[in-house]
Every structure is written in C-alpha cells, then in structure tokens.
Design an enzyme around this catalytic site. Structure first.
Site, PDB file in Angstrom:
ATOM      1  N   HIS A 128     -14.888   2.826   7.939  1.00  0.00           N
ATOM      2  CA  HIS A 128     -16.351   2.937   7.868  1.00  0.00           C
ATOM      3  C   HIS A 128     -16.969   3.258   9.233  1.00  0.00           C
ATOM      4  O   HIS A 128     -18.038   3.865   9.304  1.00  0.00           O
ATOM      5  CB  HIS A 128     -16.968   1.639   7.346  1.00  0.00           C
ATOM      6  CG  HIS A 128     -16.541   1.313   5.947  1.00  0.00           C
ATOM      7  ND1 HIS A 128     -16.612   0.062   5.423  1.00  0.00           N
ATOM      8  CD2 HIS A 128     -16.023   2.076   4.966  1.00  0.00           C
ATOM      9  CE1 HIS A 128     -16.161   0.050   4.183  1.00  0.00           C
ATOM     10  NE2 HIS A 128     -15.788   1.280   3.894  1.00  0.00           N
ATOM     11  N   PHE A 375     -10.089  -3.082   3.688  1.00  0.00           N
ATOM     12  CA  PHE A 375      -9.839  -2.717   5.089  1.00  0.00           C
ATOM     13  C   PHE A 375     -10.936  -1.822   5.682  1.00  0.00           C
ATOM     14  O   PHE A 375     -10.641  -0.882   6.454  1.00  0.00           O
ATOM     15  CB  PHE A 375      -8.472  -2.034   5.233  1.00  0.00           C
ATOM     16  CG  PHE A 375      -7.406  -2.635   4.359  1.00  0.00           C
ATOM     17  CD1 PHE A 375      -7.060  -3.976   4.501  1.00  0.00           C
ATOM     18  CD2 PHE A 375      -6.776  -1.889   3.382  1.00  0.00           C
ATOM     19  CE1 PHE A 375      -6.100  -4.545   3.684  1.00  0.00           C
ATOM     20  CE2 PHE A 375      -5.816  -2.460   2.564  1.00  0.00           C
ATOM     21  CZ  PHE A 375      -5.481  -3.780   2.712  1.00  0.00           C
ATOM     22  N   CYS A 376     -12.190  -2.083   5.323  1.00  0.00           N
ATOM     23  CA  CYS A 376     -13.322  -1.282   5.840  1.00  0.00           C
ATOM     24  C   CYS A 376     -13.113   0.214   5.585  1.00  0.00           C
ATOM     25  O   CYS A 376     -13.461   1.051   6.429  1.00  0.00           O
ATOM     26  CB  CYS A 376     -13.544  -1.523   7.330  1.00  0.00           C
ATOM     27  SG  CYS A 376     -14.003  -3.201   7.703  1.00  0.00           S
ATOM     28  N   ALA A 377     -12.502   0.518   4.455  1.00  0.00           N
ATOM     29  CA  ALA A 377     -12.304   1.927   4.097  1.00  0.00           C
ATOM     30  C   ALA A 377     -12.452   2.038   2.573  1.00  0.00           C
ATOM     31  O   ALA A 377     -11.545   2.492   1.878  1.00  0.00           O
ATOM     32  CB  ALA A 377     -10.928   2.396   4.563  1.00  0.00           C
TER      33      ALA A 377
END
Ligand code: PLP
Length: 467
Positions: A128, A375-377
């Site tokens: 992100h 995982f911030c994705a």
C-alpha cells in the site's frame, strides 16, 4: 535432496537466543520468520550505536566537539548509503526519513504531476505504501498481473505505449513482500525512460537481500529514485532513506518546512537551502542514520552475493520441505528450482484452517513468529487467492460492520540472513502438526480483530522487558 551451502550468520545478530514462553509452560528459543516486516539488529549496529551515543549531540549548526563529530558521522552515513546503492553524489542525493512509506510520500508530493504528464504507472502487486501515496496526487494506472501473481510485462508495455506522453513516473516494487518475486527493474526503467518517464523502485524488500545499482543518470536503465527502510536491513532505529535525483529537489518548495531547510528567512521571504537539508525539516534522526550505515558496512563485509546465495539455499530447502505438509498450499511460485529470481518470502495457507488460527498456534505453541493476513497488499492478496469483486465487496461490508472473523489472508514466512536450516525444519514440523490437528491448545477468536488467542493463558511480557 539438498546439500546446504550455508554459513552460520547467527553470531552477527542480537537476541537470537532469547528464550520465550510457550503455552505448555516450556521456554523455547524464538524462531523469527517475519523478516519481511522487520529484522533484528546486527551486533555491529548495536555496537556502532553504543559507541556513538557517548558523543551524541546536535548536528549541523552546533559548534562544540560533540556536535562536529555528530555532524561528521551523520554526513558520512549519507555518503555510505549513496555509495552502497551505486549513486553518484553529484547527481543523486540521499534524504533520510522515517521509513519507505514516508520517503515515497515525499516523492509523491515533490515531483511535478501538473499538465499532461500526470499519470503514475504502478502495479497490482504493490505494498500500500507504493500505491496509496500516488492515488492522492496523480492519475494512477495499475499494471496487471499474471495468474500466479507476477508482473504482466506485456500489460506494462501496452499501458506504457497507450499513455506514452502522459506517464510522469513508473513506480514498481523491487521485490514483492507477499510472494518474494523480484521485478526486472532495470529493464522496466529502460522502457520508462524511452517514453520520457522517470523510474522509482520501492526497495523496502529488495535492499536487504540483493545488490542494487542505481546506475548513472545517462544510462538508459538507471533508477531515478529508490526508497528503503533500515528496520528491514537489520538497523531498527527509525530511519529510512530516499536515494534519488538531486535536481528534482533543487526546485520548488520542500513538502515540509521548518528548521534546517533554509538559507535565510525574513518576515516576508524565505530562501531554501540545497537538498538534502532542504528536504529534512527539523532535527534529523542521527542515531538511525548511523545504525543504517553500520548495517550497510556489515552487509558489504559479508558481500551481497553471499547474502543472496545463502537465502536462495534456505528458500530452496523450505520450498522442498513444505511440499510434504498435508493440505498446505503455497501461493506464487512454489518451484524449488527458481530461487535465484525471488526472495525468501513464502505465502501459504492450510486449506481447512483460518490463517489467523494457524499464525496463533505457531506463535503460542511453537515459538515461531510469522505474519498472517494481507500484508498491506490487499489488491495483490485478493488477486492471488482469486476473490471475485462480489466476494471482496462482502468482505468490505463485514469489516465495516466490525467483523474480521472471515477476513481473507495468508500466512507468510520470510527469511533473513541469520535464518538456518533448523529454522525451516522447525516451521515445517509445526505446520505439519497444525495441519494434522496435533496442536494442543484451545484458541478463541476476537471477532473485531480476527486474531486468535489461547483460552486462559497470556504471556507476562513484563517478565521479559519492563520500562
Ligand atoms: C514492498 C514494501 N514497500 C513498502 C513497505 C513499507 O515499509 P515501512 O513500513 O518501513 O515504511 C513495506 C513494508 O513491509 C514493503 O514490504
């Protein structure tokens, strides 16, 4: 099946023998397999910080001995970062910031996106931090992915051809924090430059594991900007860095102003100083910069080629062994023979168990630290697990209602330089037990966070560290 060609780098790191409590009452050596998030400090970093703190003082405008020494050490750290990434100090600058996220945001606020060239081309596999900052300032186009989650270079070419004279910047991750895929950054850079765009690489994952060479600005495949985080490079003291084109920061106002950014200020006029100081408003994190430089020196001493070989051997071994775990699915490339072009970041699921539960059992019963979730994705994970847009909308609705119990996600094991074959064996044995129901604890889920914890037990953290 495997002849390990591995060195033992454990003695170079802090805290690897720390004992932690397990659910069954035993104390056990912690197995950290969450290096894609943050890495433990190197002893060389701890030593450099300890030595420096004796002389620590204000930098830049202090006149005393300690200030002068601190300034010199801070600026020397900057030069070491530039040199490590093949940057040329007359064309490139190194701007220290908090982390990769902060310095990417800085570039997003500082490059010109006005007029016709207002497109930023990024990809669907980004963290992100290399996606959201661009959405705020540019017309963002995402390059598509192949079915197994690699960057679709045909789509990259097609989008670059379609928006040729509108693309200001291509910004792509050097390596994925989910699948470990390494992108062909110099080839993409050459294509970006051919249409007049600049090239930025999010090197948060790549930098600790591979040698990165920015190349001279007149090289067609050069990188215009890279971003790194020291806490992923064994130097967790709150620093990140942007290495990039100095000329971009020579023009315009800094994105943050204040002390240290100016030559002269009157009540009605400001003359900015030169980068990098212009872009580092306020007192800098001198200790963090020195820690990063010490980690770089240690990595150089080991040799980045050796780092890559060691981690490739571990990854190959892990991919071979994980195939034997029942009901375990590896996402992305699971082939043990392709370990040169990827990092040791392995996303998996146990098909009949929640990723939240698996991560909790690994932590509480086996003393293994992994990460679970997205995982911030988020876009990348949704792509990898094949969630339809209707299913994604349903997930969004439940999260807004405060229910994360069925939040999609995976478990990620990620290796660092100090990990060993024994660490992989510990993980594989634990996953085998979890998958076949051999774990012992009873776990309860918190609906709001989605996380599981053992019923009736909580570690007393203050026994291990107290302020
Ligand atoms: C590829 C990638 N980019 C950016 C970031 C953000 O790094 P930081 O949290 O240090 O800003 C991460 C962190 O995991 C990452 O993996």
């Amino acid at each position: 099946m495997f002849t390990p060609h591995l060195n033992d780098y454990r003695p170079l790191f802090v805290g690897l023998d720390a004992q932690i409590p397990l659910l069954d009452g035993r104390c056990y050596r912690y197995t950290n397999l969450d290096n894609a998030a943050s890495t433990p400090p190197m002893k060389a970093v701890q030593q450099a910080v300890n030595d420096f703190l004796v002389y620590y003082s204000s930098v830049h405008r202090g006149t005393g001995f300690k200030s002068q020494l601190s300034t010199q050490a801070y600026e020397q750290s900057r030069q070491m970062v530039l040199r490590f990434f093949g940057a040329n100090p007359s064309d490139h600058t190194c701007i220290f910031g908090k982390n990769t996220t902060e310095v990417i945001n800085k570039v997003a606020r500082r490059i010109s996106l006005a007029g016709k060239r207002n497109i930023v081309l990024t990809s669907g596999m980004e963290h992100h931090s290399n996606d959201l900052p661009w959405r705020a300032v540019a017309n963002v186009i995402h390059v598509g992915l192949t079915a197994d989650g690699m960057l679709d270079e045909d789509d990259f070419d097609a989008k670059l051809a379609r928006f040729t004279d509108q693309v200001a910047l291509v910004t792509i991750t050097g390596a994925s924090n989910v699948t470990g895929y390494i992108n062909p950054i110099h080839r993409l850079a050459e294509k970006a430059h051919a249409v007049g765009a600049m090239m930025m690489v999010d090197c948060a994952q790549l930098a600790p594991h591979r040698l990165i060479d920015m190349l001279p600005l007149d090289h067609p495949a050069h990188l215009d900007f890279i971003a790194i985080s020291a806490h992923k490079m064994y130097a967790p003291f709150g620093t990140g860095a942007l290495v990039g084109r100095k000329d971009i920061f020579e023009h315009g106002d800094p994105d943050m102003s204040g002390g240290g950014t100016v030559e002269i200020v009157t009540l009605d006029h400001v003359v900015w100083t030169e980068p990098p100081e212009k872009e580092e408003a306020g007192s800098p994190n001198t200790v963090g910069a020195i820690a990063l430089a010490a980690a770089i020196r240690q990595l150089e001493t080991i040799g980045m080629n050796q780092v890559a070989r060691h981690e490739a051997a571990l990854t190959r071994y892990a991919l071979e062994r994980l195939q034997a775990v029942p009901s375990l699915k590896i996402f992305g490339d699971s082939s043990p023979s392709n370990v040169e072009d990827r990092l040791g970041v392995i996303p998996v699921e146990i098909t009949h168990l929640s990723h939240f539960l698996v991560a909790a059992i690994l932590g509480y019963e086996y003393g293994i630290g992994v990460r679970s979730g997205c995982f911030c994705a988020h876009p990348y994970i949704l792509h990898l697990i094949g969630l339809s847009s209707e299913q994604a909308a349903e997930v969004r609705r439940r999260i807004i209602e405060g229910d994360r119990s069925d939040m999609p996600g995976l478990i990620r094991a990620s290796f660092g330089l100090y990990n060993t074959i024994e660490d992989v064996d510990t993980l594989v044995k634990a996953l085998f037990d979890v998958s076949t129901g051999k774990y012992k604890g009873k776990f309860i889920q918190d609906k709001v966070t989605g996380e599981y914890s053992p019923v009736g037990w909580q570690p007393d953290y203050t026994q291990y560290f107290k302020l």
